[in-house]
Design an enzyme around this catalytic site. Structure first.
Site, PDB file in Angstrom:
ATOM      1  N   GLY A 271       0.842  -1.178   0.000  1.00 58.05           N
ATOM      2  CA  GLY A 271       0.000   0.000   0.000  1.00 58.05           C
ATOM      3  C   GLY A 271       0.880   1.231   0.000  1.00 58.05           C
ATOM      4  O   GLY A 271       1.889   1.235  -0.664  1.00 58.05           O
ATOM      5  N   SER A 272       0.510   2.269   0.720  1.00 53.33           N
ATOM      6  CA  SER A 272       1.391   3.424   0.911  1.00 53.33           C
ATOM      7  C   SER A 272       0.609   4.699   1.156  1.00 53.33           C
ATOM      8  O   SER A 272      -0.569   4.810   0.822  1.00 53.33           O
ATOM      9  CB  SER A 272       2.309   3.685  -0.291  1.00 53.33           C
ATOM     10  OG  SER A 272       3.075   2.549  -0.603  1.00 53.33           O
ATOM     11  N   ASN A 273       1.314   5.667   1.740  1.00 50.44           N
ATOM     12  CA  ASN A 273       0.895   7.067   1.759  1.00 50.44           C
ATOM     13  C   ASN A 273       1.988   7.882   1.094  1.00 50.44           C
ATOM     14  O   ASN A 273       3.171   7.546   1.185  1.00 50.44           O
ATOM     15  CB  ASN A 273       0.756   7.606   3.183  1.00 50.44           C
ATOM     16  CG  ASN A 273      -0.147   6.779   4.063  1.00 50.44           C
ATOM     17  OD1 ASN A 273      -1.311   6.580   3.756  1.00 50.44           O
ATOM     18  ND2 ASN A 273       0.398   6.299   5.175  1.00 50.44           N
TER      19      ASN A 273
END
Length: 803
Positions: free
Chosen positions: A238-240
């Site tokens: 995922g990630s931000n």
């Protein structure tokens, strides 16, 4: 003068196989990129925490230094990956063991080997390497791969493996540049063919008689399975990422915070380095293991990060079969024979296994995407999987272009020229103050119009709900077509990509591009890219709240990015914890019944939740209790029934809200949470870090952060041990970077590799950065030569081939 002479003398020493500790400032100058003589060579300057700064005169030599340095830290993990893409796991580990999920979704070694041996037998990667750029990889990337293989091999020849995971293992062998390219191919198709490997390798035409001749895919079940398959909450990547425009910062220059969420073990770990070819390339950041370029990073002018995107990187073509032959399909009434690929896999302690795969003009026949999504091959119907990234080996060129870029415009140019990223968004900022978000992916060219005209009955259900198009493969008019600015047929061109430039902030947390900036929503893209006007995850909502507030405040610096990364605010708690505590306190007799029907005393739990600080810091008391409660509640209660105030597209950041504590399952989730902690011997008010931790070198290291459903920016997906709490991390925050600029030519960057550089427990860099992460401390990046020279732990290694 005496000190200077001593340093110059030390710098002149040629070190072939071991690192020598030199005085600060003794590192080679850029012109001194390696020893003279034949063979590839490079200079590797190690700074604190084992971060290599690789200096070389050209791309082949840079690849050599990169391959050497990666092998030094991760030889076992790399060798395991090469074994996978060669299709040799069954030979060494047996056919039934799990291959892991680093390079595919295959459930067994045999399934993995059948697929990757099929890729080898078909010479798929060789054909892609032969394509002229930009359709195929550039000369520079080919040289990097050639050098990487040579560097890996040189390290193997000149060093003893100390990692117990593969010391003295027969399967650790020299590699070729083709192995490096095959590993890159596997990463490219992770979201396409990689999802369907079991369904590709197990596909069999129906027999002359039997139930399988009449089986059909159930539209409702298939659509739900497709929606779940592509849901961000279940992904192990995922990630931000957030970029701030100069109008929001203290000095008018851009800022970038990248926080990718990737596995903590295995072949999808990041590895840090700086790569320098004087006058040509100077870039620092994280590379996925086996990759010869920096995937996420920064240079003197621009920084970028990626987040896993919502674009669906595959589609299906529903085939109408010849009634007399289920291996012949019809297009516009004309028969087309499927292509047989017969693949043989050597097996440990057994006879080789031979299987047949079936391929069509659209791609391989597939009988399922994962165990839940069945696509039966009947006497009349089969399904072929189209994956445009199966003809895309351009990802390294895109990332190499980022490393050379001098602005966000340069990042966009690399994306436009090479079109190589398969499954990520790109967020970037530069020293001139520009910000950028773009969902520039290689996606099948599924327009909403095409889906409307050509979806089968199954596709009419799956496409709106999940973005998975199922097109009528019997009609030539349902081909994907091409955009004029696309480098390969059947994909969207750069002009169709959702993009937002120069907004005060742009942020993505794995939802679609729509709400990248709450004041400037992106619309107008096709459904295959993601949804518009739909409910966002709590991580997206919390992230938008946080960064919009930061942008409005203004005067931002790198220090603000660091605070955001480890704020550990729990959006779910801000919405629901107080109501949960009140409803808990109102339960008759202070008891609740768990899912097993047993009554549980929850009075203390009510008080703990009322006192909790709504954070996932290691010292937060009540965090673990709410975590266990919320995980159970969100799994058992459908999201549309969780809140009293429903989602509104007109207020997407603040809705839905107000927890419905009367919903069936609420009290059971409370009781189960209390029972979980009591069973594990954990106090209800225990500090989070006492029972969310990892063990490295016999030492417990507390881990802050929280799971996806809590909405915590600093995402951590920990593995629950019923007897001891969360004792390991499966995936979550990984290569974190906070980057800005000043008047200096040196970027102001802070980085952190949460699981450290090496998987080898005997390495000094096995857990050093994990200790930093536990304490919320960062590494000061040493990008400029003067900073490298001043590093108190500087070590210089001159590496070269021995012939």
């Amino acid at each position: 003068m005496r000190t200077r002479t001593r340093r110059l003398a030390a710098a002149a020493v040629t070190l072939l196989t071991a690192a020598a500790l030199l005085p600060a400032g003794a590192a080679a100058a850029p012109r001194d990129a390696g020893p003279s003589g034949g063979g590839l060579h490079a200079t590797v300057r190690y700074t604190q925490y084992g971060i290599p700064h690789i200096l070389a005169k050209d791309y082949a030599n840079l690849g050599f230094g990169t391959g050497w340095a990666q092998a030094a830290d991760q030889v076992c993990t790399l060798a395991d990956g090469y074994l996978t893409v060669r299709g040799e796991r069954s030979r060494h580990f047996g056919p039934d063991a799990s291959p892991g999920s680093a390079l595919s979704s295959a459930s067994t070694n045999l399934g993995s080997d059948l697929y990757f041996r099929g890729v080898r037998d078909a010479r798929t990667v060789e054909k892609l390497l032969d394509l002229p750029a930009p359709a195929g990889p550039s000369r520079q990337v080919k040289e990097l791969m050639r050098g990487f293989a040579a560097g890996y091999n040189a390290w193997l020849r000149q060093n003893r493996i100390t990692d117990p995971a593969c010391a003295k293992a027969a399967w650790v062998r020299p590699i070729t540049a083709l192995d490096v390219a095959r590993q890159g191919f596997a990463l490219q198709v992770l979201g396409g063919q990689g999802r369907g490997i079991d369904g590709i390798t197990a596909a069999r035409p129906p027999g002359a008689t039997g139930q399988d001749r009449d089986r059909v895919a159930d539209p409702r079940k298939t659509a739900e399975a497709a929606r779940e398959l592509f849901a961000a909450r279940d992904a192990d990547m995922g990630s931000n990422a957030v970029a701030f425009h100069g109008e929001t910062t203290a000095n008018g220059r851009g800022l970038l915070l990248g926080n990718p969420h990737y596995p903590w073990q295995g072949g999808r770990r990041f590895w840090q380095s700086q790569q320098t070819i004087p006058g040509e390339l100077n870039v620092s950041g994280g590379s996925l293991l086996g990759t010869s370029v920096v995937n996420i990073g920064f240079n003197g002018d621009v920084a970028w990060s990626h987040t896993v995107a919502t674009g669906v990187t595959l589609n299906l073509h529903q085939l109408t079969l010849d009634p007399a032959d289920p291996t012949t399909y019809l297009v516009d009434g004309k028969p087309h024979k499927m292509t047989k690929r017969t693949v043989t896999v050597p097996v440990k302690d057994g006879a080789p296994v031979t299987r047949t795969q079936w391929w069509t003009r659209y791609g391989p026949v597939v009988t399922g995407l994962g165990p839940q999504l069945s696509l039966p091959w009947s006497a009349t119907t089969a399904y072929a999987l189209n994956d445009p990234n199966a003809v895309n080996l351009r990802g390294s060129d895109t990332n190499l272009g980022f490393g050379k870029a001098r602005s966000t415009a340069g990042v966009l140019k690399s994306l436009r020229d090479t079109q190589g990223l398969p499954w990520v968004n790109t967020v970037a900022a530069d020293r001139r103050g520009h910000s950028l978000l773009t969902q520039s992916q290689v996606l099948p060219r599924i327009t909403d119009d095409l889906a409307e005209r050509c979806s089968t009955a199954l596709g009419k259900v799956t496409y709106p709900t999940s973005g998975v198009a199922v097109l009528d493969g019997s009609r030539g008019a349902c081909a994907l077509g091409s955009d004029k600015d696309a480098v390969q047929p059947g994909i969207f061109g750069p002009s169709r990509m959702p993009t937002l430039k120069d907004a005060p902030y742009v942020v993505n947390s794995n939802d679609s591009a729509w709400l990248s900036n709450a004041d400037r929503p992106i619309t107008g893209y096709e459904r295959v890219f993601g949804t518009i006007g739909t409910q966002r995850s709590l991580r997206t909502r919390g992230g938008v709240e946080d960064v919009a507030g930061m942008a409005e405040k203004g005067g931002l610096t790198v220090e603000d990015l660091r605070r955001q990364q480890f704020a550990n605010r729990v959006p779910a708690a801000d919405l629901a914890a107080d109501d949960t505590a009140k409803a808990c306190a109102a339960l008759p007799g202070g008891t609740a019944r768990g899912t097993d029907g047993k009554a549980v005393d929850v009075r203390e739990a009510c008080e703990v939740l009322a006192r909790w600080d709504h954070r996932m810091d290691t010292g937060s008391r009540g965090a673990l209790l709410f975590d266990r409660f919320w995980r159970t509640l969100t799994v058992t209660v459908p999201k549309e029934r969780l809140w009293k105030v429903p989602f509104s597209a007109a207020d997407p950041v603040r809705t839905p809200h107000t927890l419905d504590t009367s919903v069936p399952g609420f009290t059971a989730a409370l009781a189960d949470a209390v029972a979980d902690l009591e069973r594990a011997g954990i106090a209800l008010d225990a500090p989070l870090g006492e029972d969310q931790y990892v063990v490295r070198g016999g030492e417990r290291l507390p881990v802050h952060g929280g799971t996806e459903s809590l909405g915590v920016w600093n995402k951590i997906e920990a593995v629950w041990d019923a007897d001891g709490g969360y004792t390991e991390v499966a995936h979550g925050s990984s290569h974190i970077q906070a980057v800005g600029w000043s008047e200096s030519r040196c970027p102001k960057a802070r980085t952190l590799l949460t699981y450290a550089q090496s998987s080898n427990p005997n390495s000094p860099h096995y857990s050093d950065q994990t200790r930093l992460y536990a304490k919320e401390r960062w590494v000061t990046s040493r990008f400029c030569e003067k900073d490298i020279h001043r590093d108190p732990a500087l070590k210089v290694v001159r590496v070269r081939e021995r012939r």
